[in-house]
Write a protein that holds these residues in place. Structure first.
Motif, PDB file in Angstrom:
ATOM      1  N   ALA A   1       9.366   8.881 -11.837  1.00  0.00           N
ATOM      2  CA  ALA A   1      10.457   9.115 -12.795  1.00  0.00           C
ATOM      3  C   ALA A   1      11.706   8.337 -12.396  1.00  0.00           C
ATOM      4  O   ALA A   1      12.417   7.791 -13.249  1.00  0.00           O
ATOM      5  CB  ALA A   1      10.761  10.607 -12.885  1.00  0.00           C
ATOM      6  N   ASP A   2      11.989   8.277 -11.095  1.00  0.00           N
ATOM      7  CA  ASP A   2      13.153   7.527 -10.616  1.00  0.00           C
ATOM      8  C   ASP A   2      12.967   6.029 -10.856  1.00  0.00           C
ATOM      9  O   ASP A   2      13.907   5.318 -11.225  1.00  0.00           O
ATOM     10  CB  ASP A   2      13.351   7.819  -9.127  1.00  0.00           C
TER      11      ASP A   2
ATOM     12  N   LEU B   1      14.142   0.819 -13.735  1.00  0.00           N
ATOM     13  CA  LEU B   1      13.619  -0.370 -14.402  1.00  0.00           C
ATOM     14  C   LEU B   1      13.873  -0.390 -15.902  1.00  0.00           C
ATOM     15  O   LEU B   1      13.567  -1.397 -16.549  1.00  0.00           O
ATOM     16  CB  LEU B   1      12.112  -0.474 -14.150  1.00  0.00           C
ATOM     17  N   ASN B   2      14.402   0.681 -16.449  1.00  0.00           N
ATOM     18  CA  ASN B   2      14.584   0.749 -17.892  1.00  0.00           C
ATOM     19  C   ASN B   2      15.484  -0.379 -18.389  1.00  0.00           C
ATOM     20  O   ASN B   2      16.621  -0.540 -17.937  1.00  0.00           O
ATOM     21  CB  ASN B   2      15.186   2.107 -18.272  1.00  0.00           C
ATOM     22  N   LYS B   3      14.930  -1.200 -19.277  1.00  0.00           N
ATOM     23  CA  LYS B   3      15.621  -2.319 -19.923  1.00  0.00           C
ATOM     24  C   LYS B   3      15.983  -3.450 -18.970  1.00  0.00           C
ATOM     25  O   LYS B   3      16.783  -4.325 -19.330  1.00  0.00           O
ATOM     26  CB  LYS B   3      16.873  -1.827 -20.664  1.00  0.00           C
ATOM     27  N   ARG B   4      15.411  -3.459 -17.765  1.00  0.00           N
ATOM     28  CA  ARG B   4      15.576  -4.604 -16.879  1.00  0.00           C
ATOM     29  C   ARG B   4      14.714  -5.764 -17.381  1.00  0.00           C
ATOM     30  O   ARG B   4      13.552  -5.591 -17.727  1.00  0.00           O
ATOM     31  CB  ARG B   4      15.147  -4.249 -15.455  1.00  0.00           C
TER      32      ARG B   4
ATOM     33  N   GLN C   1       0.833  -1.207   0.000  1.00  0.00           N
ATOM     34  CA  GLN C   1       0.000   0.000   0.000  1.00  0.00           C
ATOM     35  C   GLN C   1       0.868   1.258   0.000  1.00  0.00           C
ATOM     36  O   GLN C   1       0.567   2.235  -0.708  1.00  0.00           O
ATOM     37  CB  GLN C   1      -0.933  -0.010   1.221  1.00  0.00           C
ATOM     38  N   GLU C   2       1.944   1.248   0.771  1.00  0.00           N
ATOM     39  CA  GLU C   2       2.851   2.398   0.775  1.00  0.00           C
ATOM     40  C   GLU C   2       3.541   2.558  -0.575  1.00  0.00           C
ATOM     41  O   GLU C   2       3.771   3.681  -1.043  1.00  0.00           O
ATOM     42  CB  GLU C   2       3.889   2.231   1.886  1.00  0.00           C
ATOM     43  N   LEU C   3       3.863   1.425  -1.225  1.00  0.00           N
ATOM     44  CA  LEU C   3       4.472   1.489  -2.549  1.00  0.00           C
ATOM     45  C   LEU C   3       3.515   2.131  -3.552  1.00  0.00           C
ATOM     46  O   LEU C   3       3.919   2.965  -4.369  1.00  0.00           O
ATOM     47  CB  LEU C   3       4.855   0.084  -3.007  1.00  0.00           C
ATOM     48  N   ALA C   4       2.242   1.751  -3.486  1.00  0.00           N
ATOM     49  CA  ALA C   4       1.268   2.337  -4.405  1.00  0.00           C
ATOM     50  C   ALA C   4       1.169   3.840  -4.219  1.00  0.00           C
ATOM     51  O   ALA C   4       1.080   4.600  -5.194  1.00  0.00           O
ATOM     52  CB  ALA C   4      -0.097   1.679  -4.195  1.00  0.00           C
ATOM     53  N   ALA C   5       1.222   4.295  -2.963  1.00  0.00           N
ATOM     54  CA  ALA C   5       1.152   5.739  -2.701  1.00  0.00           C
ATOM     55  C   ALA C   5       2.401   6.452  -3.211  1.00  0.00           C
ATOM     56  O   ALA C   5       2.317   7.564  -3.758  1.00  0.00           O
ATOM     57  CB  ALA C   5       0.969   5.977  -1.206  1.00  0.00           C
ATOM     58  N   GLU C   6       3.581   5.829  -3.047  1.00  0.00           N
ATOM     59  CA  GLU C   6       4.816   6.447  -3.518  1.00  0.00           C
ATOM     60  C   GLU C   6       4.840   6.567  -5.041  1.00  0.00           C
ATOM     61  O   GLU C   6       5.333   7.550  -5.592  1.00  0.00           O
ATOM     62  CB  GLU C   6       6.026   5.628  -3.044  1.00  0.00           C
ATOM     63  N   LEU C   7       4.296   5.561  -5.739  1.00  0.00           N
ATOM     64  CA  LEU C   7       4.331   5.570  -7.196  1.00  0.00           C
ATOM     65  C   LEU C   7       3.391   6.612  -7.796  1.00  0.00           C
ATOM     66  O   LEU C   7       3.446   6.849  -9.007  1.00  0.00           O
ATOM     67  CB  LEU C   7       3.971   4.177  -7.738  1.00  0.00           C
ATOM     68  N   ARG C   8       2.554   7.210  -6.998  1.00  0.00           N
ATOM     69  CA  ARG C   8       1.710   8.287  -7.501  1.00  0.00           C
ATOM     70  C   ARG C   8       2.427   9.625  -7.497  1.00  0.00           C
ATOM     71  O   ARG C   8       1.925  10.606  -8.029  1.00  0.00           O
ATOM     72  CB  ARG C   8       0.427   8.412  -6.646  1.00  0.00           C
ATOM     73  N   LYS C   9       3.642   9.675  -6.887  1.00  0.00           N
ATOM     74  CA  LYS C   9       4.424  10.909  -6.865  1.00  0.00           C
ATOM     75  C   LYS C   9       5.248  10.995  -8.147  1.00  0.00           C
ATOM     76  O   LYS C   9       5.957  10.052  -8.500  1.00  0.00           O
ATOM     77  CB  LYS C   9       5.349  10.930  -5.644  1.00  0.00           C
TER      78      LYS C   9
ATOM     79  N   PHE D   1      16.124  14.139 -11.833  1.00  0.00           N
ATOM     80  CA  PHE D   1      15.465  12.847 -11.928  1.00  0.00           C
ATOM     81  C   PHE D   1      15.312  12.413 -13.388  1.00  0.00           C
ATOM     82  O   PHE D   1      14.899  11.313 -13.668  1.00  0.00           O
ATOM     83  CB  PHE D   1      14.086  12.903 -11.253  1.00  0.00           C
ATOM     84  N   SER D   2      15.602  13.325 -14.295  1.00  0.00           N
ATOM     85  CA  SER D   2      15.554  12.991 -15.713  1.00  0.00           C
ATOM     86  C   SER D   2      16.809  12.237 -16.099  1.00  0.00           C
ATOM     87  O   SER D   2      17.891  12.540 -15.628  1.00  0.00           O
ATOM     88  CB  SER D   2      15.429  14.255 -16.559  1.00  0.00           C
TER      89      SER D   2
END
Length: 922
Positions: free
Chosen positions: A270-271, A276-279, A257-265, A896-897
């Protein structure tokens, strides 16, 4: 006169033109100029090797390679991977190409006569070498065709570079075809265990070995074998991976649940996209078997871009119930609407009820257009991972450190397995036992001078014994040149949710400052923090000459910078900020004030010294002394000076090579972003403009990402600024330039000649036509893998576990006698087995002898003034490394870009003019 030149703080006025001494081409001896490019880019040795120092006998991890008399004739082929129509097939990874080759291995063995005693090796790409000659050959299956075309023949004898490359391929061929090869290292995944070696449960360590072939004395091929370690991902779910990685900032594992809230930021998302890019991940649902079957069909047809594990190409900001697409025809009866959500599709198509529908989707394919629920993805394990925190790096050292005796025994075991296969016998190679009688020399230590100036005190490092290469400040000694601090400022930076009174109360602050000021006074450094002021909430109160402020670590880097710029705007020059930050067992650069450090220096001109709050409250023995060493450097001070012996006895301040003629000493290094990132790299050039190694000048430039050689224009402009700084300080231009370069591989030496050394020459010509000082260019290489062990354990004072003594140099047997190279291990091995550096002299205009450069290099390892010990590499390179790394870490934390451009960051390297003469990054 003391140890200081008169009026060293103020740059002298330039002398009249008739007093200037500018070296010109016509005044230099022709013999001092290289007439031709030396072997492999390395200058020729001017003598038979060094003689200075005490002889010592050493074991090593070098093994001579015996070559069959007369050599073996081998044949090189060009290997091509084609589709059925003759079009070239793109196989991007060595693993994919190896899988294709293994598919045809039995037919290849028959064609090249392996059963008749012949053999073949492969470089992982398009070069194929065999002991049997065939003009052309082709093998195919539906969708794939391999062709071999004869290129040339070569006899394995002599000391040509191509011959040594073939030796290297032959000795590693069998294991690289069976196991996973990462650069020069080889790992056997079947022998690895997934046990938890880190507190971060996403990662573990693989243990393997590294081997390479180098040229030894007399052209003898030498096999270099050492243990290797790499950090890889464990087979974990994607959700668990993100719960751990994002939770690192909060020092705990997040719930779903905390992960879901963090991913809305937006910034966190962006981080995550960057991480995860190309993992590569696999799917965890009943239809995965169908997917694997499709992959096998694609593989037989020679198609690429799909596999049992697929690379992630995007992370959506939409939830499974929010993203919709056109309803497939087979689901039109169950779902008559024109569009269907991802959540409903997986329920109807696969019968999967999502457990975590609040988590965003991840994407595959071009542009991440194929979206899949995050909970259905897993990491297969074994993919390279980055050590992100100080805890992980500490754990790595703990897991891999071994006493020398144990490491040497394991290296012997590894060496016995190399060169015993049929391939080596067919190519006529035999690996001999490890060398156990390598002659080395222990160079003398250098004395160091402390103040007061009118009565200097001498400190002598102990090469062995109790102190093991370090020293203590002599009783009653002060800094040779105390820094000039007009105003001292204290900054409190408590963590989020903590009041400043609980973080550090006024009483604790007063006690800490009292201890710091008292120790500073003993060393001659005047620190006046002035009266303390009270804090009211988040207000910043200014009272000359002290400032006490409270900023939260939830503030962005921009907010912290704006707050400090406003507070420091009217304080003037020579202001120093003592920043007290939380004592977190994590990467210290993750704190906002750390990320803002370079912005402060470039835009405001304030030097910053960080101090963890727990150590400020209860400093361990020697803590204030070590902190003051760094603080004094940032205040334009000098802690100590080198003292060198003179003929007839006695000590003289300054380094001998710097005293012979006006000499500019440079240290050069480049910092790169993490692999896979498109952020720029940063190159730093730190110059020393006096013979006492006390006055420095720093230049930093942004470069194209992952580029090691500094571009000609950037290098030329930095050297030009260094020459101007030297002239401002000394009143004359340098007659000699000595440059130490860190982080360059052997195969880049020619490029360094063409780019960086050429840029130094161009900078000199730009100063004045015909101005051409002597150039000495030395490359320092840390990761060569050479290990030396003492065979006098118990008889060398201060040595334990068989480590070589500090200041040990080796320039025979395992080093090519025709090139100017030497191994030097200046430091004491505090833990595990010592690993030294390989120094290669690429240019030597003044024809300096081996003893001259070996002694000078070892002396520079005494002069890293952040600490009181002999360090593992020369101080100029250490300073350049810190300068480049600080700029790179600042940019990494602020942006973060993952697509920062060089042009947008080039201006960020503008250091404030009053800080360029200080070691503000130490």
């Amino acid at each position: 006169r003391g140890l200081l030149p008169p009026d060293a703080d103020a740059p002298p006025q330039p002398p009249p033109p008739q007093q200037q001494s500018r070296p010109r081409v016509s005044e230099l001896e022709a013999a001092q100029r290289p007439q031709q490019r030396p072997r492999g880019g390395v200058a020729l040795r001017p003598d038979g090797g060094g003689t200075l120092g005490k002889p010592v006998r050493l074991f090593s991890n070098f093994s001579p390679v015996r070559v069959r008399e007369g050599g073996v004739e081998v044949h090189q082929y060009s290997l091509a991977y084609l589709k059925g129509e003759g079009e070239e097939l793109e196989l991007r990874t060595t693993q994919r190409r190896r899988d294709v080759l293994l598919e045809f291995k039995d037919n290849i063995d028959v064609a090249f006569g392996v059963r008749e005693g012949a053999a073949w090796v492969w470089d992982g790409d398009k070069i194929f070498i065999s002991t049997r000659r065939i003009d052309s050959l082709s093998m195919e299956r539906p969708g794939l065709k391999l062709t071999w075309q004869y290129a040339r023949s070569l006899r394995l004898e002599g000391d040509h570079r191509e011959v040594y490359q073939v030796y290297d391929l032959v000795l590693r061929h069998e294991q690289s075809m069976m196991f996973k090869a990462v650069g020069k290292a080889i790992f056997n995944p079947d022998r690895q265990t997934w046990r938890d070696r880190f507190q971060n449960l996403n990662k573990t360590l693989w243990l393997g070995h590294r081997q390479s072939v180098v040229r030894g004395e007399g052209g003898t091929p030498m096999l270099l074998v050492d243990k290797a370690v790499t950090c890889v991902l464990r087979p974990v779910s994607l959700i668990e991976f993100l719960c751990v990685e994002i939770g690192l900032r909060q020092h705990r594992k997040l719930s779903t649940q905390e992960l879901a809230a963090e991913l809305r930021k937006p910034k966190v998302l962006a981080d995550v996209r960057k991480q995860l890019n190309k993992r590569k991940v696999t799917h965890r649902h009943p239809q995965y078997a169908e997917w694997s079957q499709r992959w096998e069909e694609h593989k037989r047809k020679g198609k690429s871009g799909i596999g049992p594990s697929r690379p992630l190409t995007g992370v959506s900001d939409k939830l499974p119930r929010e993203h919709c697409f056109e309803t497939p025809q087979e689901l039109s009866q169950q779902h008559p609407a024109a569009e269907i959500s991802v959540q409903e599709f997986f329920r109807l198509r696969y019968g999967i009820e999502l457990k975590y529908p609040e988590l965003v989707l991840v994407g595959f394919g071009k542009g991440g257009r194929n979206l899949v629920p995050m909970e259905l993805c897993d990491f297969v394990g074994g993919e390279a991972a980055r050590l992100a925190t100080a805890d992980e790096r500490s754990k790595l050292v703990k897991e891999t450190s071994q006493p020398p005796a144990q490491r040497l025994e394991e290296i012997r075991t590894l060496q016995r397995d190399v060169g015993r296969d049929a391939t080596c016998r067919a190519f006529g190679l035999e690996v001999r036992p490890l060398l156990d009688n390598v002659p080395g020399r222990v160079l003398p230590v250098m004395s160091l001078g402390y103040g007061p100036e009118n009565n200097p005190r001498v400190a002598i490092p102990e090469a062995g014994g109790k102190f093991r290469g370090n020293w203590r400040t002599p009783p009653g000694a002060t800094y040779i040149r105390p820094g000039n601090v007009q105003r001292c400022v204290v900054g409190l930076f408590p963590p989020s949710g903590m009041d400043h009174q609980h973080f550090l109360d006024v009483g604790g602050l007063q006690r800490g400052l009292s201890g710091l000021i008292a120790d500073a006074g003993k060393l001659g450094l005047n620190l006046d923090f002035g009266p303390l002021v009270r804090l009211e909430g988040r207000e910043v109160q200014l009272q000359d000459p002290s400032l006490l402020m409270c900023l939260r670590d939830t503030s962005s880097a921009e907010e912290v910078e704006q707050e400090l710029a406003r507070a420091f705007g009217e304080l003037g020059d020579n202001v120093l900020l003592l920043a007290i930050i939380p004592d977190q067992n994590n990467n210290a650069w993750q704190h906002p004030i750390r990320a803002t450090n370079k912005a402060l220096c470039s835009r405001i001109g304030i030097a910053v010294q960080h101090c963890k709050v727990n150590k400020f409250k209860s400093p361990p023995p020697g803590y204030w002394s070590n902190l003051l060493d760094k603080l004094n450097l940032k205040a334009l001070g000098t802690n100590y000076y080198p003292l060198c012996e003179v003929p007839g006895g006695g000590l003289q301040p300054g380094l001998q090579l710097l005293r012979e003629c006006p000499t500019l000493l440079l240290g050069c290094d480049v910092h790169h972003a993490a692999p896979g990132s498109s952020r720029p790299s940063y190159g730093a050039l730190v110059g020393t403009v006096d013979k006492f190694f006390s006055s420095h000048y720093t230049e930093v430039r942004a470069m194209t990402g992952r580029q090691e050689c500094i571009p000609v224009d950037d290098m030329q402009s930095m050297v030009r600024e260094q020459l101007k700084a030297f002239y401002r300080y000394n009143g004359i231009p340098p007659q000699r330039i000595i440059c130490y370069r860190d982080g360059v591989a052997h195969n880049q030496f020619e490029e360094v000649h063409e780019v960086e050394i050429h840029a130094i020459e161009r900078a000199c010509h730009a100063i004045e036509q015909g101005y051409q000082p002597q150039i000495v260019f030395i490359v320092e290489q840390k990761g060569g893998g050479a290990r030396f062990f003492t065979n006098e354990n118990g008889r060398v004072p201060g040595q334990q576990m068989g480590n070589q003594p500090p200041l040990t140099v080796v320039d025979t047997v395992v080093v090519d006698e025709s090139t100017f190279s030497f191994h030097l291990t200046p430091h004491h091995g505090m833990k595990g087995t010592s690993r030294g550096n390989l120094y290669s002299v690429l240019r030597n205009d003044p024809n300096l002898s081996s003893d001259d450069l070996q002694r000078f290099t070892s002396q520079l390892c005494h002069l890293f003034q952040r600490c009181k010990k002999i360090v593992s590499k020369v101080a100029p390179n250490y300073n350049a490394h810190l300068a480049a790394e600080m700029w790179g870490l600042k940019e990494e934390r602020e942006s973060f870009s993952d697509t920062a451009s060089v042009s947008s960051d080039a201006a960020a390297c503008d250091v404030h003019e009053r800080l360029k003469t200080r070691l503000f990054y130490t």
